[in-house]
Design a protein around this motif. Sequence first.
Motif, PDB file in Angstrom:
ATOM      1  N   THR A   1      11.405  -2.706 -35.429  1.00 35.15           N
ATOM      2  CA  THR A   1      12.570  -3.339 -35.184  1.00 35.15           C
ATOM      3  C   THR A   1      12.924  -4.876 -35.872  1.00 35.15           C
ATOM      4  O   THR A   1      14.077  -5.513 -35.781  1.00 35.15           O
ATOM      5  CB  THR A   1      13.790  -3.178 -33.788  1.00 35.15           C
ATOM      6  OG1 THR A   1      13.871  -1.077 -34.265  1.00 35.15           O
ATOM      7  CG2 THR A   1      15.327  -3.117 -34.004  1.00 35.15           C
ATOM      8  N   GLU A   2      12.162  -5.298 -34.691  1.00 34.32           N
ATOM      9  CA  GLU A   2      12.075  -6.257 -34.214  1.00 34.32           C
ATOM     10  C   GLU A   2      11.793  -7.490 -35.888  1.00 34.32           C
ATOM     11  O   GLU A   2      12.212  -8.667 -36.163  1.00 34.32           O
ATOM     12  CB  GLU A   2      11.192  -7.368 -33.272  1.00 34.32           C
ATOM     13  CG  GLU A   2      10.844  -8.470 -32.728  1.00 34.32           C
ATOM     14  CD  GLU A   2      12.373  -9.266 -32.406  1.00 34.32           C
ATOM     15  OE1 GLU A   2      12.326 -10.792 -32.490  1.00 34.32           O
ATOM     16  OE2 GLU A   2      13.722  -8.177 -31.554  1.00 34.32           O
TER      17      GLU A   2
ATOM     18  N   THR B   1      18.905  -2.675 -42.992  1.00 40.86           N
ATOM     19  CA  THR B   1      19.121  -3.323 -42.086  1.00 40.86           C
ATOM     20  C   THR B   1      20.966  -3.413 -42.208  1.00 40.86           C
ATOM     21  O   THR B   1      21.611  -3.851 -41.021  1.00 40.86           O
ATOM     22  CB  THR B   1      19.018  -4.848 -42.070  1.00 40.86           C
ATOM     23  OG1 THR B   1      19.295  -5.485 -42.865  1.00 40.86           O
ATOM     24  CG2 THR B   1      17.680  -4.728 -41.844  1.00 40.86           C
TER      25      THR B   1
ATOM     26  N   ARG C   1      14.595  -7.629 -38.336  1.00 46.04           N
ATOM     27  CA  ARG C   1      15.145  -8.650 -37.597  1.00 46.04           C
ATOM     28  C   ARG C   1      15.074  -9.991 -37.955  1.00 46.04           C
ATOM     29  O   ARG C   1      15.832 -11.044 -39.248  1.00 46.04           O
ATOM     30  CB  ARG C   1      16.107  -8.919 -36.391  1.00 46.04           C
ATOM     31  CG  ARG C   1      16.611  -9.230 -36.340  1.00 46.04           C
ATOM     32  CD  ARG C   1      17.322  -9.219 -34.664  1.00 46.04           C
ATOM     33  NE  ARG C   1      17.665  -8.148 -34.303  1.00 46.04           N
ATOM     34  CZ  ARG C   1      16.691  -7.443 -33.560  1.00 46.04           C
ATOM     35  NH1 ARG C   1      15.634  -7.867 -33.263  1.00 46.04           N
ATOM     36  NH2 ARG C   1      17.285  -6.068 -33.097  1.00 46.04           N
TER      37      ARG C   1
END
Length: 451
Positions: free
Chosen positions: A387-388, A351, A391
């Motif tokens: 990606t979500e 990240t 996160r």
Amino acid sequence: ASLAARAAVGGTLLAGFDVVPWVLAAMREAVVRWPLGRGLAAARAIVPSSHLNFWIHHNERQFNQPYMATIWAPHHVSAVLLSLLLVHVAGRRRSRLGAAWAGQDCTTAVMLAALPAMSAYVALAFVVAVAAVVVLAAWRARCPPWRTEACRAWARVGVPAALLSAPVVLALAGSEGGQLTIAVSAAGGWMNGAFWTAVVGDRPIARLLDSPAVYLVQFGLVGVLGVRGLVRRIRQRTLTDRQRDAATIAAAIAVLVTVVRPPMGSPNNLFARPMLVVWMVLACFAAAEWAEPGRRWLRAAALTVSVAGTALAVAGATAEGALFWPTRPDVVGAAHWINGHAPPDAIVADTSAQPGLGYWLWRRTVVSDRRLAQLFGATASQYADATERLRDASDAPSSLAAWQRFKDLRADVVLMDAPVPAWAQPPCFRLVDTSETLVVLTRAPGCPGAP
């Protein structure tokens, strides 16, 4: 042939007229940011990043394209040289069609079949260019394309080449990253000739109008003299068949890479690679035009500007890695720890926003560059979902929640920007390396309270 070889090699030393807008941009930045202060930060303030970023020549029509593409991917350059050799062989064979040797056809077919494996984009552009040559021959002869000598010559080597390269072509066609769209290629900013885009906004018609200016900045003296020599031969009707084929190939590729590109959001390698063919074809015409009398002082001035553009490319690439955008020692150290201590099959959840990490961390990551993810088989929706989820894992409210979310991602190692997050606590996580910019965590096999 010897003139073409010398011109192609010598032409790569001239990287266009990009030094002119670069100087203007540097002057503008100096005025806007005055006073600049001292040291490296002051120098960096007046250097437009588009001249130092290696990736720009993939994403947009940008400066120093022949130079940057050459040093970036030698195998693509090999594909370009192989395609030029095929054009030369085919041109010579068509002049001796009756004496064609089966062994020569076989060798040419194998060479042609190797193009997709070396560079799919160069192979695609080459096929389009050959089709344009056949269509032009049909128009000149006022007959169907399949009755032309050019079609017969290319069909004898093209059909076996298509069969040999079928496995590679099918694999490339089945990947989402290999899809193409009809959309005029982005022209970048005003510094690389995109005048209309800068004035009226990023619109297709503005991109089309920007293309001649962009190509002038890119090709510089080679482009000016090459087009001039080509136009002069057309007016005088002195173009030979092989010169006409070369000009057709250059024009077809220029049109192709202007209006066709990979999916939006991925680098425009279709532009960066095949344009080397256009560069080298124009270099041949430019070399012959250089010997023509008249305006030697203007040519000398243009030559000086082009050589200065090459020097800018070399200095810019060096400054990017050595001064402006170096990979930080702690980033390299974190990657070395992961490579040396984590099992080979361990997946890293990355990240961090640190540049250059991918060059040191050679293992599976969640998530990586969008283009690389698509090339390795991930769909756009899968990439967005990963990606979500990554996160959400980074923003977890507790150690148990973070542990479970990273487990769902199958991530064994977590690499993130400092400081250490509140949820990174034992026994769910173990802090193994930390610095001013990076944190490296390992996920424990179990976590109290986990199902």
